[in-house]
Design a protein around this motif. Structure first.
Motif, mmCIF file in Angstrom:
data_model
loop_
_atom_site.group_PDB
_atom_site.id
_atom_site.type_symbol
_atom_site.label_atom_id
_atom_site.label_comp_id
_atom_site.label_asym_id
_atom_site.label_seq_id
_atom_site.Cartn_x
_atom_site.Cartn_y
_atom_site.Cartn_z
ATOM 1 N N ASP A 1 55.871 82.029 23.119
ATOM 2 C CA ASP A 1 55.881 83.038 22.067
ATOM 3 C C ASP A 1 55.123 82.554 20.835
ATOM 4 O O ASP A 1 54.543 83.350 20.112
ATOM 5 C CB ASP A 1 57.323 83.393 21.685
ATOM 6 N N ASN A 2 55.143 81.242 20.611
ATOM 7 C CA ASN A 2 54.426 80.703 19.457
ATOM 8 C C ASN A 2 54.136 79.235 19.698
ATOM 9 O O ASN A 2 54.879 78.546 20.405
ATOM 10 C CB ASN A 2 55.252 80.875 18.177
ATOM 11 N N LEU A 3 53.058 78.756 19.096
ATOM 12 C CA LEU A 3 52.707 77.344 19.153
ATOM 13 C C LEU A 3 52.508 76.802 17.747
ATOM 14 O O LEU A 3 52.006 77.502 16.865
ATOM 15 C CB LEU A 3 51.398 77.132 19.921
ATOM 16 N N PHE A 4 52.892 75.557 17.554
ATOM 17 C CA PHE A 4 52.596 74.837 16.314
ATOM 18 C C PHE A 4 51.531 73.810 16.674
ATOM 19 O O PHE A 4 51.793 72.857 17.411
ATOM 20 C CB PHE A 4 53.863 74.183 15.761
ATOM 21 N N THR A 5 50.318 74.055 16.199
ATOM 22 C CA THR A 5 49.155 73.298 16.654
ATOM 23 C C THR A 5 48.601 72.414 15.537
ATOM 24 O O THR A 5 48.559 72.814 14.378
ATOM 25 C CB THR A 5 48.056 74.256 17.140
ATOM 26 N N PHE A 6 48.144 71.226 15.933
ATOM 27 C CA PHE A 6 47.658 70.263 14.955
ATOM 28 C C PHE A 6 46.475 69.494 15.528
ATOM 29 O O PHE A 6 46.499 69.095 16.696
ATOM 30 C CB PHE A 6 48.760 69.256 14.583
ATOM 31 N N ILE A 7 45.454 69.303 14.724
ATOM 32 C CA ILE A 7 44.398 68.363 15.080
ATOM 33 C C ILE A 7 44.931 66.967 14.812
ATOM 34 O O ILE A 7 45.581 66.716 13.795
ATOM 35 C CB ILE A 7 43.123 68.639 14.268
#
Length: 461
Positions: free
Chosen positions: A353-359
């Motif tokens: 449903d949702n992602l928390f994305t980080f480089i």
């Protein structure tokens, strides 16, 4: 430091503040700014509880503050740079108000090189203390007010009970069940700044949970760097699933949430508990970080892509309609585009449903900081854009499936006649309403959606 010492220093600081209040005609004001995770938010609520006992009131305007405290995060470089920038901006305020106390605490300050930077380059910062020193705040503050600068970065991996708390919400509460982390993912600084895993006693947690419910809490979020590990240091007397069942048995109408879970410790017992306990929210945040087995091994995550996907299949079967969210790191040192495509494959298969994305953010002191990292930031940014495009399409599709349903929603906030709430599955819902609904569960008929929120109409209460 024992409890009596803490009480004595609390009273001593309060006496100093009372004397200042008599001269100034007002109580001293404290400003608290929190960065980072929910554990930091919970820590700040305990800091506020201590400051309140010491005679402080609170302000959202740092320019009015007699004490400005920044509770920091060390997970990503960007957060650290924001802290240094905000602390730098305080110099002019302190020049105009020399009696102002500036304090910095949290994960950043537990790093020796950061503490040294504050000591060397920020002479107007009065108090710097690490994650283990929070219980000593009254003593540290008394020494600042009577002697001068204080740096307190030591401390043992222990659990301190009885610290007062001033909560930000009357109906939502953070409830830490354990502290620290034993996982040592190669990119993560948390085990070095938060220490080893240590669980609170079941009795202490249950006492706090019962009091929260009695005081009107409608949502309780259990916190830990890895909540699945709860109880491993308590001699095998209880595990996290059993703790969930105990809290679920407390009488009252409330939701139980928890974070963060680690896939290596996510068990069938946990999924059974989520399915069988009516108060445990049907939402699981289970970070997978990468879909590449090669990268997962370099990250020291201790599971494979196949194992993660099998966990997802199991929880979907046992908890129909469960909402799934996760964390993803893009551009870990040595990651190739082929590795990244494995991550995209997990996203497409799971349909989060949702992602928390980080480089990927290099953290000095971690093993990953020494790994070769040949891919440019520009290339990583392109990968990130591709990931977000895939996830946005999935999120929009998942949200659209809920149009036409009636959802039970906890009303959390209201602005300009619009109420913002969340479903059991932790999805944001917006609808017309007023402040009388805050802290209540209501039924909302979903009429439309976008990729980040549901929109609806309030049904008869």
């Amino acid at each position: 430091m024992n409890e009596h010492d803490s009480i004595d220093y609390t009273l001593k600081v309060k006496e100093l503040n009372d004397n200042r209040s008599a001269k100034n005609g007002r109580k001293p004001l404290a400003f608290i700014h929190t960065y980072g995770c929910q554990q930091n938010v919970s820590d700040s609520e305990h800091i506020a509880g201590l400051l309140s006992q010491m005679g402080f009131e609170f302000t959202d305007d740092v320019k009015k503050a007699d004490l400005a405290l920044y509770n920091t995060c060390a997970v990503r470089e960007h957060a650290e740079q924001r802290v240094f920038g905000n602390i730098g901006a305080l110099k002019g305020i302190k020049d105009r108000n020399p009696d102002m106390i500036i304090a910095v605490c949290g994960c950043m300050t537990q790093q020796k090189q950061v503490a040294e930077k504050f000591k060397r380059s920020y002479p107007y910062v009065d108090l710097v203390f690490g994650t283990h020193a929070l219980p000593k705040l009254p003593e540290m503050l008394y020494n600042v007010m009577t002697k001068g600068r204080v740096f307190e970065l030591g401390g043992e991996d222990v659990v301190t009970e009885g610290i007062p708390v001033r909560r930000d919400s009357k109906f939502k509460a953070w409830l830490p069940v354990m502290y620290g982390c034993n996982n040592f993912c190669t990119y993560c600084i948390v085990p070095y700044v938060r220490g080893r895993e240590r669980s609170r006693t079941t009795e202490a947690i249950m006492d706090e949970a019962k009091k929260l419910v009695a005081d009107g809490a409608r949502e309780i979020t259990l916190l830990g760097q890895n909540v699945n590990s709860y109880g491993k240091d308590l001699g095998g007397t209880i595990n996290f699933s059993q703790l969930l069942r105990k809290i679920n048995a407390i009488e009252g109408d409330f939701l139980i949430r928890f974070m963060t879970s680690h896939p290596k410790d996510a068990t069938s017992e946990l999924f059974d508990t989520m399915a069988e306990c009516e108060k445990v929210a049907k939402h699981l945040h289970l970070p997978f970080q990468s879909g590449s087995n090669r990268i997962l091994k370099l990250m020291n995550r201790r599971y494979t892509k196949e194992k993660y996907l099998s966990l997802i299949q199991e929880v979907k079967e046992k908890v129909p309609g469960i909402s799934l969210t996760s964390d993803v790191i893009v551009g870990f040192p040595g990651e190739t585009y082929e590795d990244f495509c494995e991550t995209l494959d997990v996203v497409r298969q799971v349909e989060f449903d949702n992602l928390f994305t980080f480089i990927y953010s290099k953290r000095e002191g971690t093993p990953a900081a020494k790994m070769e990292d040949p891919v440019t930031h520009e290339e990583k940014t392109k990968w990130m854009a591709e990931l977000l495009a895939v996830q946005e399409e999935i999120s929009a599709r998942n949200m659209a499936k809920r149009v036409g349903r009636t959802e039970r929603v906890l009303c959390e906030n209201v602005k300009d006649g619009t109420v913002f709430g969340r479903t059991n599955e932790n999805l944001v819902v917006r609808f017309d309403g007023d402040e009388s609904l805050l802290g209540k569960f209501v039924n909302v008929k979903i009429t439309r959606s976008d990729r980040s929120a549901l929109f609806g109409e309030l049904q008869n209460i």
